[in-house]
Enzyme design. Sequence first.
Site, PDB file in Angstrom:
ATOM      1  N   ARG A   1     -16.158   3.089   1.489  1.00 47.83           N
ATOM      2  CA  ARG A   1     -16.943   3.345   0.284  1.00 47.83           C
ATOM      3  C   ARG A   1     -18.366   2.826   0.420  1.00 47.83           C
ATOM      4  O   ARG A   1     -19.320   3.459   0.020  1.00 47.83           O
ATOM      5  CB  ARG A   1     -16.290   2.672  -0.940  1.00 47.83           C
ATOM      6  CG  ARG A   1     -14.990   3.313  -1.367  1.00 47.83           C
ATOM      7  CD  ARG A   1     -14.216   2.413  -2.269  1.00 47.83           C
ATOM      8  NE  ARG A   1     -13.865   1.172  -1.569  1.00 47.83           N
ATOM      9  CZ  ARG A   1     -12.991   0.283  -2.010  1.00 47.83           C
ATOM     10  NH1 ARG A   1     -12.403   0.472  -3.159  1.00 47.83           N
ATOM     11  NH2 ARG A   1     -12.722  -0.804  -1.310  1.00 47.83           N
TER      12      ARG A   1
ATOM     13  N   SER B   1      -8.415   0.084  -6.585  1.00 46.82           N
ATOM     14  CA  SER B   1      -7.178  -0.225  -7.321  1.00 46.82           C
ATOM     15  C   SER B   1      -7.336  -1.567  -8.030  1.00 46.82           C
ATOM     16  O   SER B   1      -6.893  -1.741  -9.165  1.00 46.82           O
ATOM     17  CB  SER B   1      -5.999  -0.309  -6.351  1.00 46.82           C
ATOM     18  OG  SER B   1      -5.828   0.896  -5.670  1.00 46.82           O
TER      19      SER B   1
ATOM     20  N   HIS C   1      -8.733   7.526  -3.781  1.00 48.36           N
ATOM     21  CA  HIS C   1      -7.727   7.838  -2.754  1.00 48.36           C
ATOM     22  C   HIS C   1      -7.471   9.354  -2.721  1.00 48.36           C
ATOM     23  O   HIS C   1      -7.372   9.950  -1.645  1.00 48.36           O
ATOM     24  CB  HIS C   1      -6.394   7.149  -3.067  1.00 48.36           C
ATOM     25  CG  HIS C   1      -6.419   5.644  -2.985  1.00 48.36           C
ATOM     26  ND1 HIS C   1      -5.955   4.841  -3.993  1.00 48.36           N
ATOM     27  CD2 HIS C   1      -6.843   4.810  -2.000  1.00 48.36           C
ATOM     28  CE1 HIS C   1      -6.077   3.570  -3.631  1.00 48.36           C
ATOM     29  NE2 HIS C   1      -6.620   3.519  -2.435  1.00 48.36           N
TER      30      HIS C   1
ATOM     31  N   LYS D   1       0.574  -9.548  -0.169  1.00 45.27           N
ATOM     32  CA  LYS D   1      -0.136  -9.278  -1.418  1.00 45.27           C
ATOM     33  C   LYS D   1       0.868  -9.351  -2.553  1.00 45.27           C
ATOM     34  O   LYS D   1       2.059  -9.220  -2.346  1.00 45.27           O
ATOM     35  CB  LYS D   1      -0.781  -7.897  -1.359  1.00 45.27           C
ATOM     36  CG  LYS D   1      -1.902  -7.841  -0.344  1.00 45.27           C
ATOM     37  CD  LYS D   1      -2.666  -6.553  -0.454  1.00 45.27           C
ATOM     38  CE  LYS D   1      -3.787  -6.514   0.574  1.00 45.27           C
ATOM     39  NZ  LYS D   1      -4.464  -5.214   0.605  1.00 45.27           N
TER      40      LYS D   1
HETATM   41  O1  PNS Z   1      -5.325  -0.458   1.008  1.00 45.68           O
HETATM   42  P1  PNS Z   1      -5.422  -1.656   1.919  1.00 45.68           P
HETATM   43  O2  PNS Z   1      -4.724  -2.819   1.278  1.00 45.68           O
HETATM   44  O3  PNS Z   1      -6.836  -1.952   2.317  1.00 45.68           O
HETATM   45  O4  PNS Z   1      -4.600  -1.289   3.255  1.00 45.68           O
HETATM   46  C1  PNS Z   1      -4.513  -2.197   4.314  1.00 45.68           C
HETATM   47  C2  PNS Z   1      -3.485  -1.717   5.359  1.00 45.68           C
HETATM   48  C3  PNS Z   1      -2.140  -1.502   4.730  1.00 45.68           C
HETATM   49  C4  PNS Z   1      -3.966  -0.414   5.964  1.00 45.68           C
HETATM   50  C5  PNS Z   1      -3.416  -2.810   6.480  1.00 45.68           C
HETATM   51  O5  PNS Z   1      -3.167  -4.033   5.905  1.00 45.68           O
HETATM   52  C6  PNS Z   1      -2.347  -2.516   7.531  1.00 45.68           C
HETATM   53  O6  PNS Z   1      -2.500  -1.626   8.326  1.00 45.68           O
HETATM   54  N1  PNS Z   1      -1.240  -3.274   7.502  1.00 45.68           N
HETATM   55  C7  PNS Z   1      -0.150  -3.126   8.441  1.00 45.68           C
HETATM   56  C8  PNS Z   1      -0.072  -4.290   9.406  1.00 45.68           C
HETATM   57  C9  PNS Z   1      -0.793  -4.017  10.701  1.00 45.68           C
HETATM   58  O7  PNS Z   1      -0.587  -3.021  11.354  1.00 45.68           O
HETATM   59  N2  PNS Z   1      -1.663  -4.961  11.096  1.00 45.68           N
HETATM   60  C10 PNS Z   1      -2.384  -4.928  12.356  1.00 45.68           C
HETATM   61  C11 PNS Z   1      -3.584  -4.046  12.309  1.00 45.68           C
HETATM   62  S1  PNS Z   1      -5.009  -4.904  11.905  1.00 45.68           S
END
Ligand code: PNS
Length: 167
Positions: free
Chosen positions: A97, A135, A24, A48
């Site tokens: 990645r 993570s 990150h 989660k």
């Molecule tokens: O690090 P991660 O867990 O891969 O991050 C995922 C994240 C937080 C970027 C994604 O789950 C997110 O944007 N959540 C917010 C909800 C949202 O906007 N959902 C609609 C878009 S698909």
Amino acid sequence: MASGENKPVTAIYPGSFDPVTNGHLDLIARGAKIFDRLVVAVSQNLEKDPLFAVTERLEMLEIVTRQWKNVAIGSFEGLLVDFARAENASVILRGIRAVSDYEYELQMAMMNRKLEPHIETVFMLPGEAYSFVSSRLVKEMARLDGARDLKGFVPALIEERLRAKFS
Ligand code: PNS
């Protein structure tokens, strides 16, 4: 970087950051170089089952990103595009990645574009040393082997916090 009208560009770098890894941080360093302002945004998604509370994740991020003056830390509930709009961001930054990340990222990017066509998702590649760091795997190593050296995967502070969680 500037838009056609030379407006400063804000990018949002969203994620769970449970906890923040060197992968990150590598992406934050790259993003901080090309965007005027980078907001690292911790998702408060309750689906989660996080190891660290949002407040802990925010505190850790604040400390390990202190060196970048154009990087801010925040958290959001609900839709990412709503948070991005509130921050006046025109870019969502995500790291890819490996090919395995692509499908999920593509889906999210297309959905976010549907929700807010004015916000572009920009993908960046972390340094190859971090191409396998996540993570999830870092937590697994800390959980299964408390004495395991996590240097190279997470900053020393995060290593300490992980040990404290599993001791
Ligand atoms: O690090 P991660 O867990 O891969 O991050 C995922 C994240 C937080 C970027 C994604 O789950 C997110 O944007 N959540 C917010 C909800 C949202 O906007 N959902 C609609 C878009 S698909």
